[in-house]
Design a protein around this motif. Structure first.
Motif, mmCIF file in Angstrom:
data_model
loop_
_atom_site.group_PDB
_atom_site.id
_atom_site.type_symbol
_atom_site.label_atom_id
_atom_site.label_comp_id
_atom_site.label_asym_id
_atom_site.label_seq_id
_atom_site.Cartn_x
_atom_site.Cartn_y
_atom_site.Cartn_z
ATOM 1 N N TYR A 1 0.826 -1.299 -0.052
ATOM 2 C CA TYR A 1 -0.126 -0.019 0.014
ATOM 3 C C TYR A 1 0.939 1.346 0.063
ATOM 4 N N ASP A 2 2.124 1.318 0.456
ATOM 5 C CA ASP A 2 3.036 2.223 0.270
ATOM 6 C C ASP A 2 3.669 2.437 -1.221
ATOM 7 N N ASP A 3 3.681 1.743 -1.996
ATOM 8 C CA ASP A 3 4.478 1.514 -3.051
ATOM 9 C C ASP A 3 3.638 2.014 -4.680
ATOM 10 N N PRO A 4 4.121 3.223 -4.974
ATOM 11 C CA PRO A 4 3.342 3.876 -6.202
ATOM 12 C C PRO A 4 3.147 3.008 -7.282
ATOM 13 N N GLY B 1 -6.441 -1.574 -19.057
ATOM 14 C CA GLY B 1 -6.170 -2.854 -20.119
ATOM 15 C C GLY B 1 -7.549 -3.373 -20.358
ATOM 16 N N LEU B 2 -8.611 -3.392 -19.326
ATOM 17 C CA LEU B 2 -9.696 -3.777 -19.652
ATOM 18 C C LEU B 2 -10.594 -2.863 -20.544
ATOM 19 N N ALA B 3 -10.467 -1.664 -20.372
ATOM 20 C CA ALA B 3 -10.986 -0.531 -21.058
ATOM 21 C C ALA B 3 -10.685 -0.874 -22.421
ATOM 22 N N GLY B 4 -9.733 -1.296 -22.883
ATOM 23 C CA GLY B 4 -9.313 -1.658 -24.396
ATOM 24 C C GLY B 4 -8.767 -0.336 -25.160
ATOM 25 N N GLU B 5 -8.980 0.796 -24.592
ATOM 26 C CA GLU B 5 -8.481 1.982 -25.541
ATOM 27 C C GLU B 5 -8.268 2.953 -24.582
ATOM 28 N N PRO B 6 -7.696 4.022 -25.171
ATOM 29 C CA PRO B 6 -7.156 5.309 -24.006
ATOM 30 C C PRO B 6 -8.601 5.731 -23.456
ATOM 31 N N ALA B 7 -8.633 5.824 -22.099
ATOM 32 C CA ALA B 7 -9.743 6.417 -21.445
ATOM 33 C C ALA B 7 -9.448 7.649 -20.527
ATOM 34 N N VAL B 8 -10.480 8.206 -20.237
ATOM 35 C CA VAL B 8 -10.568 9.239 -19.324
ATOM 36 C C VAL B 8 -10.559 8.619 -17.813
ATOM 37 N N VAL B 9 -9.537 8.965 -17.101
ATOM 38 C CA VAL B 9 -9.655 8.551 -15.801
ATOM 39 C C VAL B 9 -10.073 9.593 -14.903
ATOM 40 N N VAL B 10 -11.276 9.252 -13.871
ATOM 41 C CA VAL B 10 -11.558 10.151 -13.021
ATOM 42 C C VAL B 10 -11.122 9.879 -11.573
ATOM 43 N N GLY B 11 -10.398 10.756 -10.794
ATOM 44 C CA GLY B 11 -9.859 10.236 -9.646
ATOM 45 C C GLY B 11 -10.499 11.199 -8.461
ATOM 46 N N TRP B 12 -11.066 10.677 -7.519
ATOM 47 C CA TRP B 12 -11.495 11.412 -6.218
ATOM 48 C C TRP B 12 -10.860 11.288 -5.184
ATOM 49 N N SER B 13 -10.428 12.376 -4.689
ATOM 50 C CA SER B 13 -9.721 12.140 -3.333
ATOM 51 C C SER B 13 -8.355 11.591 -3.436
ATOM 52 N N TYR B 14 -8.527 10.333 -2.662
ATOM 53 C CA TYR B 14 -7.217 9.393 -2.674
ATOM 54 C C TYR B 14 -6.940 8.958 -4.153
ATOM 55 N N GLY B 15 -7.830 8.683 -4.976
ATOM 56 C CA GLY B 15 -7.909 8.112 -6.255
ATOM 57 C C GLY B 15 -7.299 9.187 -7.009
ATOM 58 N N ALA B 16 -7.083 10.195 -6.834
ATOM 59 C CA ALA B 16 -6.145 11.537 -7.654
ATOM 60 C C ALA B 16 -4.608 10.827 -7.606
ATOM 61 N N LEU B 17 -4.251 10.494 -6.190
ATOM 62 C CA LEU B 17 -3.094 10.056 -5.932
ATOM 63 C C LEU B 17 -2.711 8.937 -6.571
ATOM 64 N N VAL B 18 -3.734 7.913 -6.935
ATOM 65 C CA VAL B 18 -3.397 6.655 -7.450
ATOM 66 C C VAL B 18 -3.157 6.971 -9.185
ATOM 67 N N ILE B 19 -3.936 7.813 -9.668
ATOM 68 C CA ILE B 19 -3.598 8.421 -10.961
ATOM 69 C C ILE B 19 -2.422 8.963 -10.985
ATOM 70 N N THR B 20 -1.971 9.903 -10.136
ATOM 71 C CA THR B 20 -0.599 10.434 -9.988
ATOM 72 C C THR B 20 0.366 9.338 -10.060
ATOM 73 N N ASP B 21 0.226 8.272 -9.126
ATOM 74 C CA ASP B 21 1.209 7.102 -9.353
ATOM 75 C C ASP B 21 1.495 6.428 -10.564
ATOM 76 N N TYR B 22 0.129 6.330 -11.324
ATOM 77 C CA TYR B 22 0.303 5.892 -12.510
ATOM 78 C C TYR B 22 1.077 6.512 -13.515
#
Length: 281
Positions: free
Chosen positions: A74-77, A89-110
């Motif tokens: 949980y501490d590893d980006p 990968g499941l989306a299958g094509e470039p996607a718009v990602v929407v990150g709420w709260s901590y989810g924005a940090l997950v997108i930043t990790d990506y």
């Protein structure tokens, strides 16, 4: 029609994914916040326009909802990045990602690990993009400060009041009882060690944010007492060309508090990405 499926994330963890909408529509991947689940996006999955025009995918972060609960990572980006990569990968094509709260940090990790490959655009909603003492992209508000550390406690008599108070303070006006109780249930379903582990990080993201080269919309409620609006201002100032949308009189969950307006804003942003237009500033 809605369904649930799974993808394999980092270290073989099974990541639950909620899927709905048009199979051939531009994909939107929703990433929820700390101690919540894919259910946070109920108002988006219920919106006929979003379902008819887009393919909607919402993951349960590891340790949350229907996903596996690994003992570590949980501490590893890179772990968060690879979990999100599996969903993309499941989306299958470039996607718009929407990150709420901590989810924005997950997108930043990506972005930290994979760059912007697979991303058509980014929407940050009441988000943090950094975490740890002294990082402006992770500034929290009074509601979160007062909830910690009790919200991390193993003792239910300590954790329950803190989590109940935090959820009550996420919105400016009281949430419908069913919504508030669903959010509380999601929080309590996350094991206390996982709730705590998500805070055991020290992450600076200035260079990562500056490297983002896809259209980005930073949105934040002006009355957000969970994540300080200054965290949103920081991200918008670092991301080249970022557009902003401030929800006046709204708290930490604009996609619930102002769902019709939020959904309209999101639909317009995704449609513009599908047409190749830059984000409106």
């Amino acid at each position: 029609m809605q369904m649930r499926t799974e993808v394999v994330g980092a270290g073989g963890a099974r990541i639950g994914v909620r899927v709905a909408g048009a199979d051939s529509g531009p994909p939107i991947v929703f990433v929820h916040g700390w101690a919540q689940s894919a259910r946070a996006w109920d108002a988006q999955f219920a919106d006929p326009r979003l379902r008819e025009r887009f393919r909607l995918l919402a993951l349960d972060l590891r340790g949350h909802g229907g996903s596996d609960v690994p003992s570590g990572g949980y501490d590893d980006p890179a772990v968060w990045a690879d979990d999100l990569a599996a969903v993309l990968g499941l989306a299958g094509e470039p996607a718009v990602v929407v990150g709420w709260s901590y989810g924005a940090l997950v997108i930043t990790d990506y972005v930290r690990v994979h760059g912007t490959a697979g991303l058509a655009g980014i929407v940050l909603v009441g988000g943090i993009t950094e975490i740890g003492k002294g990082h402006p992209g992770g500034w929290v508000g009074s509601a979160m400060r007062s909830a910690l550390p009790d919200a991390l406690a193993d003792d239910i008599d300590v954790a329950l009041p803190a989590l109940t108070r935090l959820i009550g303070e996420m919105s400016v006006n009281p949430l419908p009882g069913a919504v508030a109780q669903a959010m509380l249930g999601a929080s309590l379903s996350v094991p206390p060690p996982v709730r705590a582990a998500l805070f055991s990080r020290d992450v600076d993201s200035a260079e990562v944010l500056a490297s983002i080269d896809v259209p980005t919309l930073v949105t934040h409620g002006t009355e957000d007492a969970t994540v300080d609006p200054r965290a949103g201002e920081y991200a918008a100032g670092k991301i080249p060309g970022a557009a902003t949308r401030w929800w006046v009189g709204v708290g930490h969950i604009p996609f619930v508090e102002a769902a019709p307006e939020f959904n309209e804003t999101l639909a317009r942003f995704v449609e513009e990405r599908a047409q190749g237009a830059p984000a409106e500033r």
